[in-house]
Design a protein around this motif. Structure first.
Motif, short mmCIF file in Angstrom:
data_model
loop_
_atom_site.label_atom_id
_atom_site.label_comp_id
_atom_site.label_asym_id
_atom_site.label_seq_id
_atom_site.Cartn_x
_atom_site.Cartn_y
_atom_site.Cartn_z
N ALA A 46 15.05 -28.22 19.42
CA ALA A 46 14.51 -29.52 19.01
C ALA A 46 15.05 -30.69 19.83
O ALA A 46 14.70 -31.84 19.53
N LEU A 91 7.76 -32.33 17.68
CA LEU A 91 9.02 -32.21 16.94
C LEU A 91 8.84 -31.37 15.68
O LEU A 91 9.69 -30.52 15.36
N LEU A 95 10.76 -27.85 14.83
CA LEU A 95 11.53 -27.60 13.61
C LEU A 95 11.03 -26.37 12.87
O LEU A 95 11.83 -25.62 12.29
#
Length: 389
Positions: A46, A91, A95
């Motif tokens: 990430a 993002l 995750l």
């Protein structure tokens, strides 16, 4: 010009500050990752999407708050909004990958009884692919909605959505069929990742299961790629659907003069002396006696398909070696009587076998055999009233 220079300075300052903050947080997470696998995976996966998201957001907010009016201000802000949407979607997808890796590391497949783990991995991988695809579609739709002209055309687009969906379904019915077949496989437990299957006459293991295709790793390291719809429309063998323990056979043809009991004892000795045997089934039976030969079938069990293959080869090798060393006269032969008939001569009695020996039965004569016989034959039916005393 002063407004443009001010905007550039604000962009550079906010971007630099955002990069510094993200790098400091990244180093802290990396340090924590030395003791935590989850933190290490988070820092590795990430980092770049988080850096892009924070940097774009900082630049966008600094221009809105600190920069005055300058040429193309609206276009720059619009471009920053699009970049923020794309980086934020990146993002979120990163995750999800971190969460999936953490779950897969907790539910590893390299354990003896991994039925639940294989089911969990299959469903998790399919859900991840569906979720990532949904994130991309949603992000693309949100980007389009940032254009005022497209928002004004929303009503007409929705009105024609029915026609477009019909045309798209007809054009991509094969692809959509595979997608729905992949979802069906993931949640019906018909096949899972790491299942042992026999497909198109090939014995192998499910290596990868996606929404559109299934990769089967053949025992000789070849890969058989099949559409997911294959497993919903055609029959195939799944050796590990309810458990990893399986049964297998090793067949040997011998002469009619073969003494069965010594071979049965040799099979028992081979199974008990091998770590491949799981201790459940070790049976030797005569399954055929035609064509001048007697066919012996050794039925054995193992914890998984790989161990079963090696055990079958070992049993076959030991039985062949035993016949060659101790009962060479029992090797298969072809008889042709070319002499005149002679009066019968007395022969020695054939040694009797124990019919109640559990090593001579498959569906009776033991707890495991009785259970298997009940599954295949069903419970004993009560006698009719007319036959009762």
């Amino acid at each position: 010009m002063p407004d443009v220079m001010t905007a550039l300075l604000i962009v550079l300052g906010s971007a630099g500050l955002a990069i510094v903050v993200v790098e400091v947080l990244h180093r802290l997470v990396v340090r924590v990752g030395r003791r935590s696998a989850l933190a290490a995976d988070l820092a590795r996966t990430a980092h770049h999407p988080f850096l892009a998201t924070v940097t774009v957001f900082a630049v966008q907010q600094s221009i809105r708050a600190g920069a005055g009016e300058f040429p193309a201000r609206g276009g720059v802000l619009h471009a920053l909004v699009i970049l923020f949407i794309a980086s934020f979607a990146w993002l979120v997808a990163a995750l999800l990958l971190v969460v999936e890796d953490a779950a897969l590391n907790r539910w590893r497949l390299d354990v003896p009884d991994n039925l639940r783990r294989r089911r969990f991995k299959t469903q998790l991988v399919i859900l991840r692919r569906v979720t990532v695809a949904a994130i991309v579609v949603i992000a693309f739709g949100v980007v389009l909605m940032t254009f005022p002209n497209i928002r004004a055309l929303g009503a007409s687009v929705l009105a024609s959505a029915g026609i477009v969906s019909v045309v798209a379904a007809l054009a991509a019915q094969s692809t959509l069929g595979n997608v729905f077949a992949g979802l069906q496989l993931a949640f019906s437990d018909a096949v899972r990742v790491d299942d042992v299957v026999v497909v198109e006459g090939e014995w192998g293991r499910i290596e990868e299961l996606t929404l559109t295709y299934v990769a089967v790793q053949i025992w000789d390291d070849r890969r058989l790629i099949l559409p997911t719809s294959y497993f919903t429309t055609k029959p195939f063998q799944n050796w590990t659907r309810t458990g990893s323990a399986v049964l297998g056979t090793a067949e040997v043809d011998v002469d009619w003069a073969t003494d069965i009991e010594p071979l049965r004892a040799e099979l028992r000795s081979t199974c008990e002396g091998s770590e491949l045997w799981d201790g459940r089934v070790c049976v030797l039976q005569v399954t055929d006696a035609v064509g001048g030969m007697v066919r012996l079938r050794a039925l054995v069990s193992a914890n998984d398909a790989g161990a079963l293959w090696d055990l079958r080869c070992l049993v076959r090798e030991r039985l062949v070696g035993f016949v060659w060393q101790h009962q060479r006269d029992s090797l298969p032969r072809v008889r042709a009587d070319v002499s005149r008939p002679q009066p019968p001569s007395p022969v020695s009695p054939v040694p009797k076998t124990d019919p109640d020996s559990p090593d001579a039965r498959v569906f009776s004569g033991g707890d495991d055999g009785d259970t298997r016989g009940l599954v295949f034959g069903g419970p004993d039916e009560p006698a009719p009233a007319s036959a009762r005393p």
